[in-house]
Structure formats: structure tokens, C-alpha cells
Design an enzyme around this catalytic site. Structure first.
Site, PDB file in Angstrom:
ATOM      1  N   SER A  92       0.840  -1.197   0.000  1.00 56.39           N
ATOM      2  CA  SER A  92       0.000   0.000   0.000  1.00 56.39           C
ATOM      3  C   SER A  92       0.877   1.250   0.000  1.00 56.39           C
ATOM      4  O   SER A  92       1.678   1.440  -0.907  1.00 56.39           O
ATOM      5  CB  SER A  92      -0.950  -0.028   1.201  1.00 56.39           C
ATOM      6  OG  SER A  92      -1.865   1.047   1.152  1.00 56.39           O
ATOM      7  N   HIS A 201      -8.286   1.733  -0.774  1.00 57.05           N
ATOM      8  CA  HIS A 201      -8.201   0.798  -1.901  1.00 57.05           C
ATOM      9  C   HIS A 201      -9.546   0.326  -2.455  1.00 57.05           C
ATOM     10  O   HIS A 201      -9.597  -0.663  -3.179  1.00 57.05           O
ATOM     11  CB  HIS A 201      -7.331  -0.415  -1.537  1.00 57.05           C
ATOM     12  CG  HIS A 201      -5.945  -0.038  -1.154  1.00 57.05           C
ATOM     13  ND1 HIS A 201      -5.049   0.509  -2.050  1.00 57.05           N
ATOM     14  CD2 HIS A 201      -5.295  -0.076   0.041  1.00 57.05           C
ATOM     15  CE1 HIS A 201      -3.913   0.758  -1.424  1.00 57.05           C
ATOM     16  NE2 HIS A 201      -4.032   0.429  -0.159  1.00 57.05           N
TER      17      HIS A 201
END
Length: 319
Positions: A92, A201
Site C-alpha cells: 500500500s 483501496h
């Protein structure tokens, strides 16, 4: 020749007092935080060492802190003449840390990007409207089916494929709660809300991605000196325009971590070092590929173990 990779942690790995023992032996640690603080306008080292924890856990502060921590550990590694890895990846937000250490982004530019990325993400969804949850003990297909079953017109989707039978979902809070209940009904070992302030996300992050695209256009991105595997499509990119697109798309796309580590293994990687605070990725990586040697180097002990490992292998291969 030893083939090893470096991975960089994302949100959730921050903690009060992180890197304190490493800083006691290596001045470059605090120096790195001082550099970041000059851009941010507040004392980032003080925040990470003394809190308050609630402030450190705010997304726009967490991300610069993680960036500084990972870059500091990398600088320590390089000061010790640590060998360069053949591959890098970041989980991430950790992808930004990887790109800085690979030479694609300047540290100062990345600090600003980190702060703004956090702000954009926080602004994309009102507090309480979005959530994330970890579902453990179910297959990827089961989690995908659960999300489809409970959506009811809202957004809910798998967003972090962290390890076999460990998937994180994100979306509207009511849909996440319904998914948790459904997961428990069909036998999940664990299904819990995560203590995060934004549903990362998933499609709710598209407004943040649009702003991030504009922000990335303001900095210089170059071809990495070390290949970096991107979260979005598990590929290595060399063109700056492709790197920026991957970073933008990343905000509303799943983190394909299982495939990332599997790709490293396919490329011949035998050892993966986690460069940053904590050892979250070290645990995940071992679950993904139990043949890997995994080690966090965010502490003095971990760093010493890694350097010893490198020295032993170097001696053996030179005989």
C-alpha cells in the site's frame, strides 16, 4: 550470488517509540526525521517517540512517519555497506517508500506526497461513512462472494490480499458490518473491523485518486535504480508516466500482496528483508511462501542478524 528483496510496510506498522533503539546507534535515523520535519512544519520525530498516539494514527501524519522510518532504515543499511536487493515492493503506502529507496522519488518530494495523500484520502469519505475489516479463514472467492451478497447498492469489496486466507475488505460502513456478520455465519476464523479512519483501496477513494494524479504531476519521477513491483498489477515499471498512473490507481485498487511475494520467489528471491518499523510483512511473507527467509531490519537486533547473514553468505560464495 544471494538473491534477496526489500519490502516496505504500510499503515498499521506505526507505533510510539518506533526505531528508538536503532536511533541510539545510528544518527542518520533522527537526521532523516529532521529532514521530513523541515518540510512538514512540525517535529515528526517527537510525534513518533512521544505521541499522542491518536495524532500519529491520523492518516496525514501516519504516512509521512512511515516514509521517514523506512527511508531511515534503508539509509542505515546502506551506511553498513548492505548489498542492493534485486527487487523491491511496498505494501500500500509502502510503495512510496520503495520508490524513494529505489531512486525514483526524492525524499523531500515524497514527504509532501505522503502528507497530501493522507489528506486526500481523509477528505474523500466523511468520518464514519467508510470502514475496513479483516476476514481470516476464508478463501478469496468466498470473500468476493460475501461482498456481492451484502452490497445492497453500497460499495464493499476485497482490497488487501495479504496472505492465504487473510483478506481485508473496505467500503461503506453498513455494508462492511453486513459482510462481517455473513463471514462469521459461514465459518470465518475471525472477522473484525480495523481501527482505520479511511476505507482504503476501494472505489470510495476515486476522488482522492483524482487529486493525487494532479499532485504527482508536480514532482519529478525517474526510472528506479532497483526494480519495484507495483501493488496494482504486480509488474515492474520503468517509465515515470506508468509509475505515476500505478500510484494513482493504487488508491482505489486492491493490494495484491500474495502475488507480489510469489513473483519474487519466481524471480529466485530466497530472502526478504522488511525495511521499516514493525514486522507485519515479515509474518505475512512467511505465510505466503514458507521457503523464504524473512527478517525485519527495523531494530538493531534485526539489522545485525541481516548483516551477519549477508557476511556469511558472501564468505561461502567466495570460497
Amino acid at each position: 550470488m544471494m538473491k534477496y528483496a526489500f519490502v516496505f510496510p504500510g499503515q498499521g506498522s506505526q507505533s510510539i517509540g518506533m526505531l528508538a533503539d536503532l536511533n541510539a546507534s545510528y544518527p542518520v535515523v533522527k537526521q532523516t526525521f529532521v529532514e521530513a520535519s523541515e518540510w512538514l512544519g512540525y517535529d515528526l520525530w517527537k510525534l513518533t517517540q512521544f505521541g499522542p498516539e491518536a495524532d500519529l494514527n491520523q492518516t496525514d501524519k501516519t504516512q509521512p512517519a512511515l516514509l521517514a522510518a523506512s527511508v531511515a532504515v534503508w539509509r542505515v543499511w546502506r551506511e553498513q555497506d548492505g548489498l542492493l536487493p534485486i527487487l523491491m515492493a511496498g505494501h500500500s503506502f509502502g510503495e512510496y517508500s520503495a520508490l524513494v529507496c529505489a531512486g525514483a522519488l526524492k525524499f523531500k518530494d515524497a514527504v509532501g506526497l505522503a502528507q497530501d495523500r493522507g489528506r486526500f484520502m481523509q477528505a474523500a469519505v466523511l468520518t464514519g461513512e467508510g470502514a475496513m475489516a479483516a476476514l481470516i479463514g476464508l478463501s478469496e472467492q468466498q470473500v468476493t462472494e460475501i461482498c456481492a451478497q451484502v452490497a445492497q447498492g453500497q460499495i464493499v469489496s476485497p482490497v488487501n490480499f495479504n496472505a492465504p486466507s487473510q483478506v481485508v475488505i473496505a467500503g461503506h460502513t453498513p455494508a462492511i458490518n453486513r459482510a462481517i456478520e455473513q463471514a462469521k455465519r459461514i465459518g470465518a476464523k475471525k472477522a473484525v473491523l480495523l481501527p482505520v479512519s479511511v476505507p482504503a483501496h476501494c472505489q470510495l477513494m476515486k476522488p482522492a485518486a483524482e487529486k493525487m494524479a494532479e499532485r504527482l504531476a508536480q514532482v519529478v519521477v525517474t526510472t528506479p535504480n532497483i526494480p519495484v513491483i507495483h501493488n496494482v498489477d504486480v509488474t515492474v515499471k520503468s517509465k515515470p508516466i506508468d509509475i505515476c498512473l500505478a500510484l494513482t490507481t493504487q488508491l482505489h485498487s486492491p493490494v495484491r500482496w500474495v502475488e507480489t511475494i510469489e513473483t519474487m520467489v519466481t524471480e529466485g528471491v530466497k530472502t526478504v528483508f522488511e525495511c521499516g518499523p514493525g514486522k507485519v510483512l515479515t509474518g505475512l511473507n512467511k505465510r505466503i511462501a514458507n521457503t523464504l527467509t524473512t527478517l525485519s531490519i527495523g531494530t538493531s537486533r534485526g539489522l545485525e542478524q541481516a548483516m551477519t547473514m549477508i557476511e556469511e553468505i558472501t564468505v561461502c560464495t567466495s570460497i
